[in-house]
Write a protein that holds these residues in place. Structure first.
Motif, mmCIF file in Angstrom:
data_model
loop_
_atom_site.group_PDB
_atom_site.id
_atom_site.type_symbol
_atom_site.label_atom_id
_atom_site.label_comp_id
_atom_site.label_asym_id
_atom_site.label_seq_id
_atom_site.Cartn_x
_atom_site.Cartn_y
_atom_site.Cartn_z
ATOM 1 N N THR A 58 -36.743 107.211 93.029
ATOM 2 C CA THR A 58 -37.437 106.950 91.769
ATOM 3 C C THR A 58 -38.751 106.249 92.072
ATOM 4 O OG1 THR A 58 -35.390 106.756 90.515
ATOM 5 C CG2 THR A 58 -37.363 105.728 89.565
ATOM 6 N N SER A 62 -41.401 104.171 87.191
ATOM 7 C CA SER A 62 -41.087 105.436 86.533
ATOM 8 C C SER A 62 -39.650 105.431 86.037
ATOM 9 C CB SER A 62 -41.290 106.601 87.510
ATOM 10 O OG SER A 62 -40.847 107.815 86.951
ATOM 11 N N ASN A 64 -38.158 108.347 85.913
ATOM 12 C CA ASN A 64 -37.738 109.648 86.414
ATOM 13 C C ASN A 64 -37.108 109.533 87.795
ATOM 14 O OD1 ASN A 64 -38.778 110.955 84.118
ATOM 15 N ND2 ASN A 64 -40.823 111.038 85.046
ATOM 16 N N GLN A 65 -36.285 110.519 88.103
ATOM 17 C CA GLN A 65 -35.575 110.557 89.380
ATOM 18 C C GLN A 65 -35.805 111.925 90.019
ATOM 19 O OE1 GLN A 65 -31.073 109.433 90.991
ATOM 20 N NE2 GLN A 65 -31.356 110.076 88.884
ATOM 21 N N TYR A 66 -36.046 111.908 91.324
ATOM 22 C CA TYR A 66 -36.348 113.143 92.045
ATOM 23 C C TYR A 66 -35.513 113.216 93.318
ATOM 24 C CZ TYR A 66 -40.566 112.939 89.129
ATOM 25 O OH TYR A 66 -41.436 112.849 88.071
ATOM 26 N N PRO A 88 -38.061 116.444 86.394
ATOM 27 C CA PRO A 88 -37.370 115.267 86.931
ATOM 28 C C PRO A 88 -36.065 114.983 86.205
ATOM 29 C CG PRO A 88 -39.200 114.605 85.530
ATOM 30 C CD PRO A 88 -39.299 116.097 85.662
ATOM 31 N N TYR A 91 -33.617 108.577 85.329
ATOM 32 C CA TYR A 91 -33.274 107.591 86.356
ATOM 33 C C TYR A 91 -31.832 107.102 86.229
ATOM 34 C CZ TYR A 91 -33.094 103.112 88.773
ATOM 35 O OH TYR A 91 -32.725 102.071 89.574
ATOM 36 N N ASP A 185 -46.483 109.672 90.369
ATOM 37 C CA ASP A 185 -46.001 110.840 89.626
ATOM 38 C C ASP A 185 -46.093 112.075 90.520
ATOM 39 O OD1 ASP A 185 -45.369 112.882 87.938
ATOM 40 O OD2 ASP A 185 -46.894 112.419 86.427
#
Length: 813
Positions: A58, A62, A64-66, A88, A91, A185
């Motif tokens: 993460t 953010s 978001n999680q990738y 994404p 999280y 990002d």
């Protein structure tokens, strides 16, 4: 909560480091993904050599999680690939997983069992597994370990060694690097990096579909639009073009015995960067970066450069127009043979060639190229590059740049005006206005000259103001503890610089012995008006030495600035410089091994102080035998800090366009690329160490010319097990193990890559036998049949200190 600097990439923040460590500690590691082994957010997939790691991450700040790949053991790390950059995960989704589906494909599934990302590979097998290779390639493979899909074929913003990006003109397939949207990002940004399919090909960075930066044409060894690309660090770059297949691919690798961790990526700002891991500094350092100034952006100055009328408005895109129409355009009904006499070509050297050229493979020399261009009125310019061939331009000339060094000859078509003079004279009368940066230089120069005349100050007044300004600056830079001597006191101390007081002479001026009113002896360095040591170097030495106190550094006692006079006053050292002993056939025997080892240790301690123990981190940049002074007890003192650079904080590497130092002592990355760091001083120390042991200069040829220099000779003796043969014949070998260890340390210090060299703390430990010594690698430029041709900057951009003959000058006291 940790404050975040917007200019710092997110992966360099402690938050990200902690997150990765936390994931690894909670869930452990796996080495492949199978139908029965899935990857959850609390686990990571690791390559067999533990070089790369794949897992959930993460970005800082953010939600978001990738899923991505990063270097495992490097802190700060670097994300080199992202799977789901377009979609994404949330999280808080801890039920997400990366697994192999029933169709044999890799799938990233969220907690709601929605497929977020998949390989969608054709020709799949039901018996598949996924592994992360030590190359950084994440592969889906069948039961025979044949690759079905690989992340190298689906790049994000980063190119690793052995990866390929490029274009297939027949199929339209393109593999480009796509920047992140921002440092926090990873979604696709505005900038793309990739190859063109033209011949010869070029590397471009596009902003969307608009060209943003351009490498220039590939000449089978390098991109000719990138200055300094001939240096060794780019020797691993390769472009493969198959015209029949319509393919053009770009790749690179570094062929070294030891691991050399390096990557290239396109930044969110649209710059191409090469980074490498410095194991000593424990940092990712910039090996090369595309410059970010306006002049480097594609098409800034429009066709043919920039027009003067629009310079101040900042609207340069319309470019320039001809003041005189081409004769071949005016006489369209006249035969082509007449045109040959009417039009001429203006040669401009050291150019980045314009974009959109046409390659003429059937023309084999420059005369043929000129002839073709003369016969075709649409030909606006031509260039013949020996490694490419004939190139011509029939469209507007875009993205021109005048280099300060290297570059190619470009010939612009101009109207030949009948003046009775030479074609060159006619060219000057009605030129094409070329290269906006050249116009800028002219327009900037003229107002400066006009302002100088308008000011109308007398020379005396100007010098007084300059003198006062220098003194004020030196006071502000904490050099007030030094004595500001009057010129009269200097004249008195040196008996008006009498010949009997003279200690030496060099390119900077002269050094005289003096005696102050209190009876203290001093060495007075008087810079001549034509000194190679300029104003900045003079001030630099004063400022630096006022801040440094160490028994192995020369002590600056004061200075004098009056009118044209620039004078430095040092402590007097009775034994002058090391080279007066070392390279003198009669005096070198006075330096037995005990004294030489004492000198080696003292120089090492002085450098360690500069690099690590002083209040400011200093890189000397001109360490050599003649800059080591000796007191009455033969204690060494490092001198001449005119080229030194001071750093604060964590900065460990700098790229400069002004190469300064001494040939033979310069590290390869500095001499050929302008990149310097503390390891550049370590390289110079290694050369100096081998010179002290051998009593020979590095720049001389050895063994009947079979070796380029002392480094080559020392290496050959080392690999043959004859290291002690390097020892100066003028002295007896009293401690063979100590001498061998010093030779070993010297070879470690002169290794080609900076990351392979020890730092000065380790050097001091090694010299004292307090740590084990790794095996050295072969130095650069050794055992070659011909003298190499390294990058040598122009005089305008360089400060060279030539050490080709024995130097008996006392410098920098």
């Amino acid at each position: 909560m940790q404050s975040i600097s917007p200019s710092t990439p997110w992966w360099q923040h402690d938050f990200f480091k902690i997150a990765l460590l936390d994931q690894a500690s909670k869930g452990g590691m796996v080495y492949n993904i199978t139908t029965s082994e899935q990857l959850f957010p609390n686990k990571t997939l690791v390559s067999s050599g533990k070089i790369f790691e794949l897992g959930f991450f993460t970005p800082n700040g953010s939600a978001n999680q990738y899923v991505g790949i990063w270097y495992k053991n490097f802190t700060p790390s670097k994300i080199v690939w992202v799977a789901n950059r377009n979609l994404p995960l949330v999280y808080t989704d801890r039920s997400a997983k990366l697994n192999i589906g029933s169709d044999g494909n890799l799938k990233l599934v969220d907690g709601q069992k929605n497929i977020v990302w998949s390989t969608y590979a054709s020709g799949r097998s039901n018996d598949t597994s996924a592994a992360l290779l030590d190359s950084g390639n994440f592969v889906l493979q069948d039961a025979n370990y044949s690759e079905i899909w690989g992340s190298f074929n689906d790049p994000t913003d980063t190119l690793l060694p052995s990866m390929k990006i490029g274009v297939n003109a027949r199929t339209g397939e393109k593999k480009n690097l796509i920047s992140w949207r921002s440092d926090s990002d990873p979604s696709p940004g505005s900038f793309l990096g990739g190859m063109t399919s033209e011949t010869p090909p070029q590397f471009f960075i596009w902003n969307g579909s608009t060209p943003h930066r351009r490498s220039g044409h590939w000449d089978k060894l390098k991109f000719i639009g990138i200055q300094n690309m001939g240096q060794s660090y780019f020797s691993g770059i390769n472009v493969q073009q198959d015209i029949q297949q319509g393919t053009t691919y770009f790749s690179w690798n570094f062929y070294t015995e030891d691991p050399f961790f390096v990557y290239m990526f396109v930044s969110p700002e649209g710059s191409g960067k090469f980074k490498y891991w410095d194991d000593g500094a424990k940092l990712w350092l910039t090996l090369w970066e595309g410059l970010n100034n306006t002049c480097k952006i594609y098409g800034t100055f429009g066709p043919f450069g920039v027009s003067n009328e629009e310079w101040n408005s900042g609207n340069w895109t319309r470019g320039c127009v001809r003041e005189t129409e081409l004769n071949c355009q005016k006489n369209t009904n006249i035969s082509a043979s007449t045109f040959i006499r009417k039009d001429a070509f203006w040669q401009v050297s050291q150019m980045k060639l314009p974009d959109s050229g046409d390659y003429l493979p059937d023309i084999g020399d420059q005369e043929g190229c000129l002839s073709w261009c003369l016969r075709n009125c649409s030909c606006l310019a031509y260039s013949y590059v020996s490694t490419i061939g004939c190139m011509v331009w029939i469209e507007d000339l875009l993205d021109l740049e005048k280099f300060s060094k290297f570059g190619e000859d470009l010939f612009f078509r101009v109207a030949h005006v009948e003046t009775g003079g030479s074609p060159q004279k006619a060219v000057v009368i009605s030129p094409i206005t070329v290269a906006g940066i050249m116009i800028f230089k002219v327009s900037a120069f003229v107002p400066c000259r006009w302002r100088a005349k308008k000011t109308g100050t007398s020379d005396g007044s100007a010098k007084l103001k300059q003198e006062k300004a220098w003194k004020e600056q030196l006071k502000q830079d904490d050099s007030q503890e030094l004595t500001l001597f009057s010129f009269d006191s200097i004249l008195l101390a040196t008996d008006k610089f009498s010949t009997t007081s003279k200690l030496g002479q060099g390119g900077f001026g002269s050094v005289c012995k003096g005696k102050l009113k209190d009876g203290k002896e001093v060495a007075v360095k008087r810079l001549s008006s034509t000194s190679a040591q300029g104003i900045e170097e003079f001030k630099n030495e004063i400022i630096l030495l006022s801040k440094l106190q160490h028994r192995n550094l020369v002590k600056l006692m004061g200075y004098c600035i009056e009118g044209e006079e620039k004078i430095l006053v040092y402590e007097y050292l009775s034994n002058k410089s090391l080279d007066t002993f070392l390279f003198d056939s009669r005096k070198k025997a006075e330096l037995d091994w005990g004294k030489r080892f004492h000198i080696i240790q003292g120089i090492a301690r002085g450098l360690l102080y500069l690099h690590q123990d002083s209040c400011h981190r200093i890189i000397h940049r001109d360490l050599k035998v003649s800059n080591i002074l000796l007191d009455e007890k033969m204690n060494p003192k490092i001198s001449d800090f005119g080229l030194a650079r001071m750093f604060e904080g964590t900065q460990v590497l700098v790229n400069t366009h002004k190469i300064a130092g001494t040939l033979g002592y310069m590290s390869p990355e500095y001499a050929m690329g302008g990149i310097f760091s503390e390891r550049s001083d370590v390289y110079s120390f290694g050369v100096l160490l081998l010179e002290i042991i051998s009593g020979k200069k590095n720049t001389a040829l050895y063994d009947q010319g079979q070796h380029l220099n002392l480094l080559s000779y020392a290496w050959q003796l080392w690999i043959e097990g004859k290291a002690l043969d390097l020892m100066d014949e003028a002295i007896a070998v009293s401690s063979p193990l100590e001498v061998t260890r010093c030779i070993h340390v010297g070879l470690l210090c002169v290794q080609e890559h900076a990351a392979d060299r020890p730092n000065m703390w380790n050097v001091v430990l090694m010299l004292n036998g307090e740590t084990d010594l790794p095996q050295p690698g072969q130095p650069i430029f050794v055992l070659q049949a011909e003298m190499p041709k390294p990058f040598i900057p122009s005089q305008q951009e360089s400060i060279w200190s030539v050490n080709a003959v024995t130097n008996t000058v006392v410098e920098g006291r």
